[in-house]
Design an enzyme around this catalytic site. Structure first.
Site, short mmCIF file in Angstrom:
data_model
loop_
_atom_site.label_atom_id
_atom_site.label_comp_id
_atom_site.label_asym_id
_atom_site.label_seq_id
_atom_site.Cartn_x
_atom_site.Cartn_y
_atom_site.Cartn_z
CB CYS A 74 -0.91 0.00 1.23
SG CYS A 74 -1.71 1.60 1.50
CB CYS A 77 1.22 1.55 4.70
SG CYS A 77 -0.35 0.78 5.13
CG HIS A 134 -3.92 -0.85 4.97
ND1 HIS A 134 -3.42 -0.21 3.86
CD2 HIS A 134 -4.75 -1.82 4.51
CE1 HIS A 134 -3.91 -0.80 2.77
NE2 HIS A 134 -4.72 -1.77 3.15
CG ASN A 174 -14.38 9.27 -5.02
OD1 ASN A 174 -15.26 10.11 -4.91
ND2 ASN A 174 -13.40 9.38 -5.92
CG HIS A 185 -3.94 3.82 3.91
ND1 HIS A 185 -2.93 3.09 4.49
CD2 HIS A 185 -4.11 4.91 4.70
CE1 HIS A 185 -2.49 3.73 5.57
NE2 HIS A 185 -3.20 4.84 5.71
CG HIS A 187 -7.11 7.88 0.27
ND1 HIS A 187 -7.48 6.57 0.13
CD2 HIS A 187 -7.18 8.42 -0.97
CE1 HIS A 187 -7.77 6.33 -1.14
NE2 HIS A 187 -7.60 7.43 -1.84
CD GLN A 189 -8.70 11.58 -4.79
OE1 GLN A 189 -8.01 12.03 -5.69
NE2 GLN A 189 -9.59 10.64 -4.99
ZN LIG Z 1 -2.11 1.40 3.74
#
Ligand SMILES: [Zn+2]
Length: 374
Positions: A74, A77, A134, A174, A185, A187, A189
């Site tokens: 990932c 991470c 994660h 999203n 992970h 997150h 934007q």
């Molecule tokens: Zn991750």
């Protein structure tokens, strides 16, 4: 970063104390200061659609970006690819952005070139990593971490919207693979545009059309939702979460700032920022618990709608739109022909009925984080 991108790290610690790993990064940044915005050799392209009078952004190189890499590789991470350092919250420019910094002035289409007008895709695309963990999910993050995230969003918004070539900054997420997420992970934007995208342009025109010198569109919407009450999901002194009378997506919830003049994160008081963290977590938890065993895991789009650059922007009202893409425990909501090609939504629900269902899900009360910042 080696390729000239800047990473913004946010952490929380007792007031006035800096965690030691942040001090290390601060010293490194002083020694090796960033050289201004990264300039791509081949920026993406925007083309003008004369039939709808709007832009389309072509980011063909994004076809090669990683799709759902395994947990061990990932890129978000700590210590793998993008973020070699320990962090709590990290915000940095996308490696393959749809829009990026391009020197010079943006050209606008005019009647001489309307039918084949294109331009380098100016703007900015940042990744916001919510947590080093994660498997974390926004809804289950500790309240203090969500509060710190609100502060980080606000800090980035302030810096990006101040840039002279930027008109509008969208903070969004999203959530879920069906919503287009390409990395598991946690997150979101930030996209910064050199123009006002079509839906915002319409909202801004309506805001101006309804303004009577003292009150306008947003005051009326809030007043009606508060008086009716049947679509309310949660509220605090400063925010109302409700399914709007005009919801288009199943279980669509908007969170509006109640106070006039709050047109973006920048106008919010520290108390309002705490409340925003609390009410966002409240709505996100209800979504997680609505159909706990459902297929797909309730994919949802989240956008913060805010304006700062327009003259009279204080008439606009900061709000968050949550747009779920699942309409029953087994079924997805798709934008079908009429919705995609004609722009009229067909909803197979009534907002009042779904609001009653979502309103019955825990937690009923909005919890607030401790006041950490002032
Ligand atoms: Zn991750």
């Amino acid at each position: 970063m080696d390729d000239g991108r800047i990473v913004n790290l946010y952490d929380f610690a007792p007031w006035g104390e800096n965690p030691s790993h942040l001090l290390l990064h601060r010293d490194a940044a002083i020694e090796n200061p960033p050289q201004g915005p990264r300039i791509l050799e081949k920026p993406s392209e925007m083309r003008w659609n004369p039939t709808l009078a709007q832009w389309t952004v072509y980011a063909a190189h994004r076809m090669n970006r990683p799709q759902l890499p395994s947990r061990d590789s990932c890129p978000l991470c700590p210590g793998i690819l993008e973020l070699p350092m320990p962090y709590q919250i990290a915000i940095f420019e996308n490696r393959a952005p749809a829009m990026s910094f391009v020197p010079g002035e943006m050209e606008r289409p005019d009647t001489t070139n309307l039918f084949e007008f294109k331009s380098p895709a100016r703007g900015r695309c940042d990744i916001v990593v919510y947590s080093p963990q994660h498997d974390e999910k926004f809804a289950f993050m500790p309240l203090e971490n969500i509060y710190a995230l609100v502060e980080a969003w606000r800090d980035r918004y302030r810096e990006i919207i101040a840039q002279s070539d930027i008109e509008f900054v969208s903070i969004f997420e999203n959530k879920g693979r069906e919503a287009g997420m390409t990395l598991d992970h946690p997150h979101g934007q930030i996209y910064a545009f050199p123009f006002l995208p079509p839906d915002l342009e319409k909202q801004w025109a309506q805001t101006q059309a309804f303004w009577d010198g003292k009150r306008g569109l947003w005051e009326k919407i809030l007043e009606k939702e508060l008086r009716d009450g049947s679509r309310i999901i949660a509220q605090t002194d400063g925010f109302l979460a409700a399914m709007p009378f005009y919801a288009r997506y199943p279980f669509e919830v908007h969170i509006w700032a109640k106070r006039a003049g709050v047109s973006s994160l920048l106008e919010m008081t520290p108390q309002e920022r705490r409340e925003l963290a609390g009410i966002m977590k409240n709505v996100a938890l209800r979504y997680e618990r609505l159909w706990p065993d459902a297929a797909y895991g309730f994919p949802t789009l989240m956008l913060m709608q805010q304006l700062s650059k327009q003259a009279g922007a204080e008439r606009y009202r900061f709000h968050i739109e949550f747009l779920p893409l699942q309409r029953s425990p087994e079924k997805m909501k798709y934008r079908a022909s009429i919705e995609s090609g004609a722009g009229t939504f067909l909803a197979d629900f009534l907002p009042e009925e779904q609001a009653a269902e979502l309103g019955a899900v825990e937690p009923k009360e909005v919890e607030l984080p401790e006041l950490l910042f002032d």
